[in-house]
Design an enzyme around this catalytic site. Structure first.
Site, PDB file in Angstrom:
ATOM      1  CE  LYS A   1      39.197  38.431  45.797  1.00 45.99           C
ATOM      2  NZ  LYS A   1      37.731  38.416  45.651  1.00 45.99           N
TER       3      LYS A   1
ATOM      4  CG  ASP B   1      29.461  39.807  51.681  1.00 44.37           C
ATOM      5  OD1 ASP B   1      28.607  40.346  52.412  1.00 44.37           O
ATOM      6  OD2 ASP B   1      30.674  39.791  51.942  1.00 44.37           O
TER       7      ASP B   1
ATOM      8  N   GLY C   1      41.000  36.809  56.436  1.00 43.00           N
ATOM      9  CA  GLY C   1      39.988  36.110  57.221  1.00 43.00           C
ATOM     10  C   GLY C   1      40.596  34.858  57.815  1.00 43.00           C
ATOM     11  N   GLY C   2      39.727  33.955  58.245  1.00 45.40           N
ATOM     12  CA  GLY C   2      40.209  32.768  58.932  1.00 45.40           C
ATOM     13  C   GLY C   2      41.087  31.873  58.084  1.00 45.40           C
TER      14      GLY C   2
END
Length: 456
Positions: free
Chosen positions: A65, A163, A43-44
């Site tokens: 991560k 999520d 992701g960003g």
């Protein structure tokens, strides 16, 4: 193969046993033990990698991560690190649940932040849907009964997942259990008020209305779980099933031809999907109560349908009276009395695991039905069994969820909660359990006996 974790490296693939990247010189081992081998997502501000733990001879797989903030101001980065450490503590607590990946490590290295978690070998529900087609009603019931105790656990720890969706639920190959992944710590950190004020966390097609406005609550996860269920039942993109004119879900119109879903499941899913928070289930516990009521108590909605005297001539009239009056403490004491009678033991005797194995099915059924009926599905042996199985037989986790102390078999009344809002499964207590070294296996023996008796 080793994969360089330098976000600026354009040629990250390296051949073992290199310790530094051939192209940029970046250190390939994290903490001198974790080696990334393949990217899984990005992701960003964050990336996820499949990795191996080089410190253990079998080189087990794990997941790295990475959060990187190469252009952050020192003051901002310091705040991010502080928030990261707080979230790592939460993930460590959550990882104690058998259906949540265990946190193996969290640290900062070369201005990047890292989390290392268990690798869950299995397929996501999104992959299952693509491979096997839509789910049937039985599979949805199983999914709800498996995941709701997990949501209850994380919500009890003041965490909202944010999520929930099929791609964030994995069916673990080793035991067929559903595992909830991606708690979005990277999203929480990188999209927090520190970096991007007002940014919403989650997937829009599964997101509750209030979450889209920046307010995520436990009920928001329940909404996303409901959307997940209708996606699995229909195989249709979720937003295609929402009627924007009438502001409601029309998921039943998208079921495969000839498929009908029971009124019981429809009612539960529709309430999970309510736009209004006031009309939606407020907690995972409340949904579990509704499921339990529908599947068990509904068949015995009047005490007149329950035989209060068993074939062994054990009389359950007093237990029924105490439960009807919500006199929980006395009902718990009476449960011990009738268990002794059903086991042909003198009143006040402790029951050992071997006694549990021989409890008459009819007596267990009567006791369980009475507790279920008068607690509206909150208390009962079958409720405890469901929670125990949902946590994979982890006794400490089971006790934590239902509000029992772990380390002593017979605790005082002051350690129990005799009221209608006690944790789900808190009663009946285990005051009747005996044994020296294996007393804590009573939950396993009771669960097995209930299953042998067909008590769900």
């Amino acid at each position: 193969m080793s994969y360089c974790l330098n976000p600026q490296c354009h040629y990250p693939v390296n051949s073992p046993p290199e310790r530094f990247c051939n192209r940029c010189g970046f250190r390939l081992l994290l903490k001198e033990r974790y080696s990334a081998i393949n990217p899984l997502g990005m992701g960003g501000f964050g990336r996820t990698f499949l990795a191996v733990d080089q410190d253990i001879p079998s080189h087990p797989k794990c997941v790295i991560k990475q959060l990187y903030f190469s252009h952050s101001e020192p003051k901002t980065f310091k705040k991010v690190v502080a928030l990261f450490n707080q979230e790592a503590i939460r993930l460590d607590e959550l990882g104690k649940h058998p259906q949540i990946p265990t946190l193996l490590a969290s640290f900062e290295q070369e201005q990047n932040l890292y989390l290392v978690q268990d690798f869950i070998d299995g397929n996501t529900l999104e992959e299952e849907l693509e491979k096997n087609g839509v789910y049937n009603e039985s599979q949805i019931w199983t999914l709800l009964k498996s995941l709701l105790p997990v949501l209850q656990f994380i919500h009890d720890h003041q965490v909202v997942h944010r999520d929930i969706k099929p791609s964030n639920i994995i069916r673990r190959k080793t035991d067929d259990q559903l595992v909830l992944i991606d708690f979005g710590v990277a999203k929480l950190l990188t999209n927090s008020a520190i970096l991007k004020p007002g940014t919403i966390i989650g997937s829009p097609e599964y997101m509750a209305p209030e979450q889209g406005r920046g307010k995520a609550l436990p009920a928001s996860d329940l909404y996303s779980l409901g959307v997940t269920c209708i996606n699995l039942l229909t195989g249709v993109p979720t937003l295609d099933m929402f009627d924007i004119v009438n502001d409601c879900w029309m998921w039943q119109d998208f079921l495969p031809a000839g498929v009908k879903i029971s009124d019981r499941l429809t009612e539960i899913l529709d309430k999970l999907l309510k736009d209004s928070l006031k009309e939606r289930y407020q907690s995972a516990e409340e949904v579990l109560q509704a499921i339990n009521l529908n599947n068990t108590v509904k068949a015995t909605n009047s005490h007149n349908l329950i035989n209060l005297i068993s074939e062994l001539n054990t009389d359950y009239t007093k237990l029924q009276h105490l439960l009807a009056k919500k006199r929980w403490k006395e009902a718990d004491e009476e449960t011990w009395v009738v268990l002794c009678k059903a086991s042909h033991k003198s009143v006040g005797s402790y029951l050992f695991n071997s006694d549990i194995d021989q409890l008459p099915c009819e007596d267990l059924q009567i006791i369980n039905q009475l507790w279920l009926l008068y607690s509206s599905g909150r208390f009962g042996f079958s409720v405890q069994k469901r929670i125990y199985r949902a946590v994979g037989g982890e006794y400490a986790t089971f006790c934590e969820i239902i509000g029992w102390k772990v380390h002593n078999s017979n605790f005082s009344d002051s350690a129990l909660q005799f009221h209608s809002s006690a944790p789900t499964g808190h009663l009946p207590s285990r005051r009747w359990v005996g044994g020296c070294y294996s007393w804590w296996l009573h939950a396993q023996h009771m669960a097995t006996r209930l299953e042998q008796c067909g008590i769900n």
